[in-house]
Design a protein around this motif. Sequence first.
Motif, PDB file in Angstrom:
ATOM      1  N   MET A 101       0.776  -1.039  -0.095  1.00 46.07           N
ATOM      2  CA  MET A 101      -0.076   0.037   0.051  1.00 46.07           C
ATOM      3  C   MET A 101       0.881   1.267  -0.054  1.00 46.07           C
ATOM      4  O   MET A 101       1.763   1.195   0.497  1.00 46.07           O
ATOM      5  N   VAL A 102       0.467   2.391  -0.764  1.00 47.03           N
ATOM      6  CA  VAL A 102       0.924   3.641  -0.739  1.00 47.03           C
ATOM      7  C   VAL A 102      -0.061   4.400  -0.259  1.00 47.03           C
ATOM      8  O   VAL A 102      -1.026   4.471  -0.591  1.00 47.03           O
ATOM      9  N   PHE A 103       0.411   5.286   0.774  1.00 43.07           N
ATOM     10  CA  PHE A 103      -0.665   6.184   1.493  1.00 43.07           C
ATOM     11  C   PHE A 103      -0.701   7.575   1.029  1.00 43.07           C
ATOM     12  O   PHE A 103       0.161   8.138   0.177  1.00 43.07           O
ATOM     13  N   GLN A 104      -1.558   8.352   1.338  1.00 42.55           N
ATOM     14  CA  GLN A 104      -1.877   9.933   1.155  1.00 42.55           C
ATOM     15  C   GLN A 104      -0.768  10.629   1.360  1.00 42.55           C
ATOM     16  O   GLN A 104      -0.287  11.393   0.661  1.00 42.55           O
ATOM     17  N   GLU A 105      -0.535  10.667   2.699  1.00 44.93           N
ATOM     18  CA  GLU A 105       0.273  11.704   3.239  1.00 44.93           C
ATOM     19  C   GLU A 105       1.644  11.205   3.406  1.00 44.93           C
ATOM     20  O   GLU A 105       2.200  10.690   4.416  1.00 44.93           O
ATOM     21  N   PRO A 106       2.499  11.531   2.518  1.00 45.36           N
ATOM     22  CA  PRO A 106       3.994  11.146   2.494  1.00 45.36           C
ATOM     23  C   PRO A 106       4.658  11.980   3.910  1.00 45.36           C
ATOM     24  O   PRO A 106       5.755  11.229   4.402  1.00 45.36           O
ATOM     25  N   MET A 107       4.240  12.996   4.223  1.00 43.97           N
ATOM     26  CA  MET A 107       4.972  13.713   5.374  1.00 43.97           C
ATOM     27  C   MET A 107       4.745  13.040   6.504  1.00 43.97           C
ATOM     28  O   MET A 107       5.728  13.126   7.451  1.00 43.97           O
ATOM     29  N   THR A 108       3.511  12.054   6.708  1.00 39.26           N
ATOM     30  CA  THR A 108       3.380  11.482   8.143  1.00 39.26           C
ATOM     31  C   THR A 108       3.609   9.934   7.766  1.00 39.26           C
ATOM     32  O   THR A 108       3.305   9.226   8.924  1.00 39.26           O
TER      33      THR A 108
END
Lengths: 543, 313
Positions: A101-108
């Motif tokens: 899975m790749v998530f929305q918020e790369p910052m967190t």
Amino acid sequence: MTNQAETDLPVLSVRNVTIDTIPGGAKPIVRDISFDVRAGETVCVVGESGSGKSVTSMAMMGLLPKDALRVTGGQILLDGEDVLSVSEGRMRALRASKVSMVFQEPMTALNPVKTVGEQVDEVLRIHTKDSRAERRRKVLSMMERVHLPDVERIYRSYPHQLSGGQRQRIVIAMALILRPRLLLADEPTTALDVTTQKQILKLIKELQEEEGTAVVFVTHDFGVVSEIADRIVVMNRGDLVETGDCRQILSAPRQDYTRMLVSSVPSMQPRCAPLTDQPKVLEVVGLSKRYGKPGKSEVLAASDITFTVRKGEITGIIGESGSGKSTVARCVMRLTDPTEGAVVLQGQDIAPVRNLRAVRQKVQYIFQDPYRSLNPRRTIAQSLMEGLVNYGMPEREAREKAARTLELVNLPAAVMERYPHQFSGGQRQRIAIARAIVMEPDLLIADEAVSALDVSVQAQVLALFEDIRERTGISVLFITHDLRVAAQICNALVVMQKGCIVEQGATRDVLTNPSHPYTRALIDAAPAPDWDFQNFRPLPLAV
Amino acid sequence: MLSFIIKRILSAIPVLFMVAILVFLVLRLAPGDPAVMIAGPNATPDQLQQLRESMGLTRPLLEQLIIWLTNMAHGDMGTSLISGKPATELIMDRFGPTLALSLSTVVLAIVVAIPLGVVAAWQRGKVLDRLVMGLSVLGFSVPVFIIGYVLILVFARILGWFPVQGYQPLSNGFVPFAQRLVLPSVALSFPYIALIARIVRTNVIEVMNEDYIRTARAKGLKESAVLMGHALGNAAVPIITIIGVSIAMLIGGVVVTESVFNIPGLGRLVLESVLARDYTVIQAVILLFSAIYVVINLVVDLLYGVFDPRIRY
């Protein structure tokens, strides 16, 4: 692997999946969803917030919050194996190796206290028996495959030392290093700038083609969908509305909901011309803003900014994160003091004004996040009346005015005694707009005011802005990163990059005939610039 | 980083200076007279006056203060008004036991509390969590001397596993040294275990909602690896803060524990000196404690940087 890919069996088969809350609610939050994804295929799951699209993808990973949600029916077959009935241990083994899975918020999404190299390495450490040196070699080569520069240095870097795009590349490297059969991407580019978004979409496509990975791409953005989807699954409030191939959904949607959703996407076709015969409301001349001490730590957030907003105009400031667009808005509002330059509002330079009381009333601000910009402990009436009463209006009169203003934003006056949590995001943003225009300002500053909204709600709020402009002749400084939104309602555009204006002019000129390469790059990066979503067809004249 | 450390140490000097003046004045304001303590109840007023003069107590307050501060600046902590021994020597004699007791207590508290807190966070709302949190309320609310006496009664008197009281330096062998430290350390560590376990639980629970925890699970990590490998490290900063505070508080707790277990440490020294109005010794010990606080705070700040790479000095 290859013979599996060649067989006709889909990689992912979602069959009649129903997901309910614990304890069960009146209605399950995802109802009877079925669709298939084949090897090498990209299926976009599209829907607005609350449609159940993210919950469905979490269920595929077996990552639903255990005490809040559970799958009450159906099967999720991954290469024929039902992930809903496998053991906890087997599910862990499948994660990252077969489905990732790749998530929305790369910052967190990355652990801030571990180096990114360690974090990618961890995937290999738990799923393979490779030696330390072998793992390191694989991680570095994967980092190269996601086109990260200087991989040795990045390996040792912590997430906060990388840009958003680089972090998302790390997350993608982590997801694909074991060559999973299925990649779930949950809004992976939503938090990124358009130019970065374009690179990340290209990267996912490239890796997918190399490995024949099946991709489920969850998104709300039809621009992205039209760029990458083979097939589209449209969801609404837990139901699957329609599935079809990309072209068919975009050009001939069968369901009303899909039609509404697609036609809500603003086109890249400029619609408004500047109003050159109107008086100037705002003139910003040579504005600069420096942060930090002069010398080493100095940051020039805005430099030599000059532009004009006329009465009844909506002027857009567009640019990516860090371009300085919000800094300019904050200086105009005098939320922060400009270092140099003049901000002339209705003929008066407000940059040196010490007593801001009079200025505050003339400039009002609408913020990005309607969930946080209204005080949750105050009724709508209190929020709307506070400013008026503060400027000396009797309470009775203020209440009447607040009620009239609510009607202007298409909310009944009856909502006055309610609290913000009783409203949806779109309604809250209407209230926030009402709160700003009730003060009858000369200038309204809207800072990404529609960015957090679902596309159908966004269309309504954009229409509202135009409506208010027609009826009140207000001027708006409209800050956005979204060229489609800007094309839709702005008379003139100011394009900013790294604190400087690179180009400005009439919206039509800037978008159809950009003179600066950066503007060109922004336009090129915007997904599907040549599709007219409102009319379900390609744009007649290429932008 | 080096300049940060130097700056912090330099900034400690005015702090210690203020502490010194405050301690000096407060002690002089307190009732009681060291001369009376030494001379005993049968001394005549003349004898007392003579004694005071010889001890320098009749000079103006400001003069006494300046003399003391000047001596301090030269590294002379003064001599005990009662025994006549240098304060430094008295402190050095008593430092060992207190250091041993404090260190063993802190290590015990950390080693027990962190796993308890993590387990409670993991089992949030379930039996194990409630048990740990219930015990922590108990550990917090029962005074150290009661825990101490109960431990003596059960493990020393009834079971006879440990000596009742006393202290043996490490130079007399590890076993007698350790045997005599177990009960006092356990007694003293109770409130700190309770405190640290609670903080660990709260912060781990908070961190478990972060996106990167979901990422870690999506990698296929076991829940235990998620907790220990990803959650705990991110919860470290507030945990270290509270451990630092605990160590500072510990020094106060040592006074009671040393009395209960008859350990000749600094806590006992303070108690004896206060009862005897031995100004110089009290002043020296309190200054030492202040210096220790300053060092603990500095170490805590430096540890932040070790556990969180985003913090750099």
